[in-house]
Design an enzyme around this catalytic site. Structure first.
Site, PDB file in Angstrom:
ATOM      1  N   LYS A   1     117.835   0.313   8.809  1.00  0.00           N
ATOM      2  CA  LYS A   1     118.731  -0.614   8.296  1.00  0.00           C
ATOM      3  C   LYS A   1     118.431  -1.702   9.532  1.00  0.00           C
ATOM      4  CE  LYS A   1     123.684  -1.343   7.832  1.00  0.00           C
ATOM      5  NZ  LYS A   1     124.902  -0.563   7.784  1.00  0.00           N
TER       6      LYS A   1
ATOM      7  N   SER B   1     127.750  -1.183   3.490  1.00  0.00           N
ATOM      8  CA  SER B   1     126.832  -2.081   3.973  1.00  0.00           C
ATOM      9  C   SER B   1     125.446  -1.749   3.822  1.00  0.00           C
ATOM     10  CB  SER B   1     127.257  -2.470   5.386  1.00  0.00           C
ATOM     11  OG  SER B   1     127.214  -1.662   6.290  1.00  0.00           O
TER      12      SER B   1
ATOM     13  N   SER C   1     129.927   3.037   4.827  1.00  0.00           N
ATOM     14  CA  SER C   1     128.592   2.179   4.609  1.00  0.00           C
ATOM     15  C   SER C   1     127.462   3.063   4.337  1.00  0.00           C
ATOM     16  CB  SER C   1     128.482   0.996   5.886  1.00  0.00           C
ATOM     17  OG  SER C   1     129.554   0.276   5.856  1.00  0.00           O
TER      18      SER C   1
END
Length: 489
Positions: A77, A152, A176
């Site tokens: 990420k 997210s 997330s």
């Protein structure tokens, strides 16, 4: 040739037996990325040059048979700092930031011989539950390109769900990892707070953030978590509790295990198809010998309100460092120092980030601190106590991961409260610092439904035990979107 249908163990065997090289595996993974990326938009940066150099170095020294992950590719990420590789947190504010150091988890990946294929897209600064808040581009759901992938950690989830990579890392502040795993039909694990170092994770809410894993199967999740866990001198919130073998209970019988099903997790606001899927999943666990009983977590209904006060307050503090002076975006034609701050932050941050900073700043302001931030902390304690009471009598807690399946792009962007409520089932786990996993449990309206299993602090092994037992006796995880095999929707 694609290897995206092989588990870590299967790939490791091929590498050790020299049936493939790390370079060939990396090249095949990069080919999968090139074939699918334009359709799902999972990556901010594809690190082809660095990945091939790392794979070549692994081949030169030879595969280490004792390291299961040696030569295995993955995505990371884009809020996890990578030395000399662009790290944006999907924000205009960091559009050009090349970090001079690695996050601790990145160093651990390197030590384990893993090959980073690229930096995955996300909601800006991890603030969002749909993937629509990226300043770079919106990521699409691998099952249906008109649906959101969740957030997210949108890119980390879609990269795995679409067959671009087998594994990825994400971060989970209020759901997330688990929520996009649910929307994308894959396994997503948020470990206990403190189990994995947060050093080098661009901070959103420091008392809630935790790095975790995405994978196609439960065992691979445990194997990747093994790599990144452990105490870190650079993070004084990391735990010095010994890291166990997370795979140690996988394959063990779950007969007699007590699993709690909170009535609040199947109440108002939970989609009918999701509710039915989870009830069916609970019955399946009962058929395997587990005892599933209804319980109550009465303060969970306050979780969303508590979360957005605490997370916003911590974000308003953490994001002060992005001021247009030391690194990142800086406004042009400034008049004075105040103008530099105001314009750089106004232009560099997206609407959702600014919304949360303002909410947090208000909650911490004189005259409102006691009414909001302090009160939220007190209710957080009540939520923790609810979990503790249940865990006095039960091994795990079961429920849906999200109240609905993935929704369409634009459906909730004009209604922030509706968007925030999509995390109502995952947020309490972060507030209590507990481990939680989402695994595929079925489908509703043609889209995946995730089942969430919540465990006691530092008891990830029991979560993996039950999750693996469910997975081994169902075929939900075997169903994959068309893009996984065909490279197209």
């Amino acid at each position: 040739m694609s290897f995206n249908d092989k588990t870590i163990s299967e790939l490791h065997e091929l590498l050790v037996n020299k049936e493939i090289s790390a370079t060939e595996l990396t090249q095949a993974t990069l080919a999968d990325v090139k074939e699918r990326e334009a359709q799902v938009d999972a990556f901010v940066t594809v690190t082809e040059k660095e990945a091939l150099e790392k794979a070549s170095a692994i081949d030169a020294r030879g595969i280490d048979a004792s390291k299961l992950t040696d030569g295995i590719p993955l995505a990371v990420k884009d809020n996890i700092v990578t030395k000399d590789i662009l790290t944006t947190a999907a924000s205009k504010m960091l559009h050009n930031w090349i970090p001079p150091y690695n996050a601790t988890v990145v160093n651990k990946l390197d030590e384990a011989g893993m090959v980073i294929i690229g930096k995955a897209n996300m909601d800006e600064f991890a603030m969002g539950g749909s993937g629509e808040n990226s300043a770079i581009k919106p990521t699409k759901n691998a099952w249906n390109k008109v649906k959101v992938p969740g957030g997210s950690s949108s890119g980390s989830a879609s990269a795995v769900a679409s067959g671009q990579v087998r594994l990825s890392l994400g971060s989970d502040t209020g759901g997330s990892i688990r929520q996009p795993a649910s929307y994308s039909g894959i396994v997503g694990m948020k470990p206990t707070y403190g189990r994995v170092s947060r050093f080098g994770l661009i901070a959103f809410a420091s008392s809630l953030d935790q790095i975790g894993t995405f994978s196609q199967t439960v065992k691979e999740s445990a194997e990747l978590l093994q790599v990144i866990s452990g105490v870190d001198d650079n993070d004084n919130t990391s735990s010095d509790i010994a890291v166990p073998d997370f795979t140690s209970k996988i394959g063990q019988d779950i007969k007699g295990m007590k699993i709690a099903l909170p009535k609040e997790y199947l109440g108002e606001g939970i989609d009918g198809g999701v509710k039915k899927t989870i009830i069916d999943a609970a019955k399946h666990l009962e058929s395997l010998g587990a005892i599933v009983e209804e319980v109550s977590l009465p303060h969970s209904k306050y979780g969303v309100a508590v979360y957005y006060i605490i997370a916003g307050s911590e974000a308003s503090s953490n994001l002060q460092r992005f001021d247009g002076i030391r690194f990142g975006y800086r406004a042009d034609n400034i008049k004075d120092l105040e103008d530099l701050y105001v314009r750089s932050r106004s232009e560099g941050f997206g609407d959702e980030v600014k919304r949360r900073i303002m909410l947090g700043s208000f909650s911490l302001s004189a005259g409102y601190y006691d009414a909001y931030f302090k009160k939220a902390g007190q209710v957080r304690t009540l939520i923790v106590e609810d979990f503790n009471k249940v865990f006095d009598n039960y091994d795990l807690i079961l429920g849906p991961t999200a109240p609905t399946v993935a929704f369409g792009f634009g459906e909730k962007t004009q209604d922030p409260v509706s968007m925030y409520l999509a995390d109502i089932l995952t947020i309490p786990v972060n507030l209590a610092g507990l481990p939680g996993i989402s695994i595929p449990a079925g489908f509703s309206d043609g889209m995946p439904v995730g089942m969430q299993l919540i465990g006691k602090r530092y008891d990830e092994e029991t979560i993996y035990q039950v999750a693996a037992a469910f997975e081994a006796t169902t075929d939900h995880h075997k169903k994959q979107p068309h893009i996984f095999e065909k490279g197209e929707f």
